[in-house]
Design a protein around this motif. Structure first.
Motif, mmCIF file in Angstrom:
data_model
loop_
_atom_site.group_PDB
_atom_site.id
_atom_site.type_symbol
_atom_site.label_atom_id
_atom_site.label_comp_id
_atom_site.label_asym_id
_atom_site.label_seq_id
_atom_site.Cartn_x
_atom_site.Cartn_y
_atom_site.Cartn_z
ATOM 1 N N ALA A 92 46.494 41.500 33.538
ATOM 2 C CA ALA A 92 47.483 41.742 34.112
ATOM 3 C C ALA A 92 48.222 41.465 35.578
ATOM 4 C CB ALA A 92 48.643 42.690 33.290
ATOM 5 N N PHE A 93 47.262 42.227 36.577
ATOM 6 C CA PHE A 93 47.673 41.833 37.549
ATOM 7 C C PHE A 93 46.820 41.238 38.332
ATOM 8 C CE2 PHE A 93 46.993 43.453 41.991
ATOM 9 C CZ PHE A 93 47.638 43.078 42.626
ATOM 10 N N SER A 94 46.946 40.344 39.270
ATOM 11 C CA SER A 94 46.241 39.368 39.711
ATOM 12 C C SER A 94 46.662 39.683 41.958
ATOM 13 C CB SER A 94 45.591 38.123 39.947
ATOM 14 O OG SER A 94 44.747 37.678 40.653
ATOM 15 N N LEU A 95 44.970 39.969 42.968
ATOM 16 C CA LEU A 95 45.145 39.770 43.909
ATOM 17 C C LEU A 95 45.672 38.499 44.376
ATOM 18 C CD1 LEU A 95 44.980 41.969 46.287
ATOM 19 C CD2 LEU A 95 42.806 41.108 46.604
ATOM 20 N N LEU A 96 45.400 37.362 43.973
ATOM 21 C CA LEU A 96 45.243 36.391 44.058
ATOM 22 C C LEU A 96 46.818 35.793 44.127
ATOM 23 C CD1 LEU A 96 41.837 34.443 43.841
ATOM 24 C CD2 LEU A 96 43.270 35.117 45.403
ATOM 25 N N PRO B 187 52.511 30.211 45.901
ATOM 26 C CA PRO B 187 53.908 29.556 47.396
ATOM 27 C C PRO B 187 54.670 30.174 46.259
ATOM 28 C CG PRO B 187 53.316 27.682 45.423
ATOM 29 C CD PRO B 187 52.249 29.111 45.255
ATOM 30 N N PRO B 188 56.184 30.674 47.962
ATOM 31 C CA PRO B 188 55.841 29.636 48.814
ATOM 32 C C PRO B 188 55.456 30.762 50.026
ATOM 33 C CG PRO B 188 58.220 31.253 48.111
ATOM 34 C CD PRO B 188 57.302 30.831 46.841
ATOM 35 N N TYR B 189 53.956 29.959 50.502
ATOM 36 C CA TYR B 189 53.389 31.079 51.008
ATOM 37 C C TYR B 189 54.227 31.460 52.698
ATOM 38 C CZ TYR B 189 50.854 27.733 48.882
ATOM 39 O OH TYR B 189 49.779 27.422 47.791
ATOM 40 N N GLY B 190 53.672 32.477 52.803
ATOM 41 C CA GLY B 190 54.114 33.294 53.709
ATOM 42 C C GLY B 190 53.017 34.383 53.982
ATOM 43 N N ARG B 191 53.332 35.202 55.451
ATOM 44 C CA ARG B 191 53.015 36.106 55.782
ATOM 45 C C ARG B 191 51.247 37.035 55.177
ATOM 46 N NH1 ARG B 191 55.946 39.745 60.923
ATOM 47 N NH2 ARG B 191 57.112 37.847 61.400
ATOM 48 N N ARG B 192 51.665 37.292 54.119
ATOM 49 C CA ARG B 192 50.538 38.198 53.155
ATOM 50 C C ARG B 192 49.538 37.041 52.416
ATOM 51 N NH1 ARG B 192 52.890 41.281 48.532
ATOM 52 N NH2 ARG B 192 53.822 38.844 47.489
ATOM 53 N N ALA B 193 50.181 35.472 52.023
ATOM 54 C CA ALA B 193 49.204 34.795 51.870
ATOM 55 C C ALA B 193 48.461 34.952 53.386
ATOM 56 C CB ALA B 193 49.394 33.392 51.592
#
Length: 474
Positions: free
Chosen positions: A451-455, A460-466
């Motif tokens: 259910a959870f994926s780090l990716l 998007p929308p892309y930010g600092r975490r990405a």
């Protein structure tokens, strides 16, 4: 004895039935695979005497013990190995993955390819038909086998036995000539294995390419033997020669991995020939009449061998018979001989010999031998008789061949833990044991995402975490 030659339509119908069933199979259970392997083993065990007699009838005379040693026992050993280990081979295998894919799981799922075709030569018709069939059945496939027209007695017998032990859509046998072989190659198999000559291998690969059928080619070529400066185990020259001669005379040299020609230190040719004569006398004290010595498969093949010898002698080579018995064309018994002082360009140095004729080449330095081998197409096998470990390692690392046996012949083909196959002009792909299972399987990569994926952090929308995640090292 006549063979049934399927018309193209009948051949296609046989194939379509087999392939249609393979498409319904999905993941074939180990119980089904083990049952098929057990039936294959019973087919061979229950009829080993009849099988040996049929093969001997096709050759004119084929040693019963050679058939047992080189074919029946080898097939049975392979099936036993598959029954012992096949269930483990088919398990899903977990694969490591980078933390970036956490907490997902990566794995490999081996799946049957489906419908497998096997094209068999005449020289080892049992081993080279049921050996690949063992690998293909272990991998969960259905198998269609095309036998050589030069083994009609065995072909008719195996077709009868296969129909008795297997449904036609599990394992079926095709007998016929060149036209049947061409039609067989044109069928859209999921994998095609061919054993035979390099020339025919080109044709098989070309025909398979029209269907994008993947192929395993077990070809031949000129496999060298090297009598090293310190020949054989513990430097025993006579033992080295004896073992080499055994490899050249088993099945009358009609073996794709037989030593094709031999190198000997300069000045040792006469000693080699004398030792080889003693070995032949020990193996076949009555070569003209013994049932231990195998005939050449056909008149055409016998005449080809004689023409090769005549060509070499005509160019100045010296022929040294290894037996007092003369060759017998009527019974196709070709007496073993050594050719020395062979001129470059002679047919015996250019073509695969496939018979009990051994060209002998003298050398001054082992590097000469390495250069000679490396200037020619990659051989299917290489044999080195040498007790100096450094020289052994030098030859092993400086030459490329399908396989190597050191201080003996053929043994690299025996253990099911070793792959068998060629390289370059001597073939592509391999089988036997787990390697055969992999050849006839598709290793399907599977990724299971929770259910959870780090990716999901890089959606998007892309930010600092990405930005941080994309710049992190592996």
């Amino acid at each position: 004895m006549t063979q049934t030659v399927p018309h193209d339509a009948a051949l296609s119908a046989m194939f379509e039935t087999l392939r249609a069933q393979s498409r319904k199979d999905g993941m074939v259970s180990w119980q089904t695979r083990a049952d098929r392997l057990s039936r294959l083993r019973s087919l061979v065990r229950d009829h080993r005497g009849t099988i040996g007699a049929a093969i001997s009838a096709d050759f004119g005379q084929r040693s019963r013990h050679e058939t047992e040693l080189l074919e029946i026992n080898h097939v049975l050993d392979g099936i036993h190995h598959s029954l012992q280990h096949g269930q483990r081979w088919m398990r899903t295998q977990d694969r490591k993955r980078s933390y970036k894919y956490w907490p997902g799981r990566a794995s490999i799922l081996p799946q049957p390819l489906g419908a497998v075709g096997v094209i068999v030569p005449w020289n080892y018709p049992l081993d080279l038909s049921l050996g690949p069939a063992n690998s293909a059945l272990t991998a969960g496939n259905r198998v269609m086998i095309k036998l050589s027209e030069l083994t009609p007695h065995f072909g008719a017998l195996l077709a009868e036995l296969a129909a008795r032990y297997f449904a036609q859509d599990e394992l079926c046998i095709v007998n016929g000539g060149v036209d049947t072989g061409r039609a067989f190659c044109a069928l859209p198999f999921d994998h095609l294995l061919f054993t035979g000559s390099t020339a025919v291998g080109h044709q098989v690969m070309h025909a398979a390419s029209d269907n994008l059928t993947p192929v395993t080619l077990e070809l031949g070529g000129k496999s060298p033997a090297i009598i090293g400066p310190r020949a054989g185990p513990a430097g025993d020259f006579d033992k080295a020669v004896m073992r080499l001669v055994m490899g050249k005379t088993l099945n009358a040299g009609q073996t794709c991995i037989a030593p094709d020609y031999a190198f000997v230190p300069r000045g040792q040719a006469a000693r080699f020939i004398a030792s080889a004569r003693r070995a032949v006398a020990a193996f076949y004290p009555s070569l003209a009449t013994t049932s231990d010595y195998t005939s050449i498969i056909s008149d055409r093949h016998f005449q080809r061998l004689q023409a090769m010898v005549d060509d070499a002698v005509g160019r100045g080579a010296q022929a040294s018979p290894l037996s007092d018995a003369a060759s017998d064309p009527a019974r196709r018994r070709f007496a073993p001989l050594v050719l020395s002082n062979v001129a470059p360009g002679s047919r015996v140095l250019e073509e695969e010999i496939f018979g009990p004729v051994l060209p002998l080449l003298e050398y001054d330095d082992l590097e000469q031998v390495i250069d000679y081998i490396n200037q020619r197409p990659r051989p299917l096998a290489l044999y080195l008789f040498e007790s100096d470990r450094k020289k052994v390692e030098r030859v092993l690392t400086a030459t490329v061949s399908g396989g190597v046996t050191v201080n003996d012949v053929f043994f690299h083909v025996g253990p099911d833990t070793l792959p068998f196959g060629g390289v370059g002009a001597s073939g592509m792909g391999a089988y036997h044991g787990e390697t055969g299972f992999r050849t006839f399987s598709h290793d399907k990569p599977v990724f299971r995402q929770p259910a959870f994926s780090l990716l999901s952090w890089v959606y998007p929308p892309y930010g600092r975490r990405a930005e941080r995640l994309l710049r992190m090292p592996d």
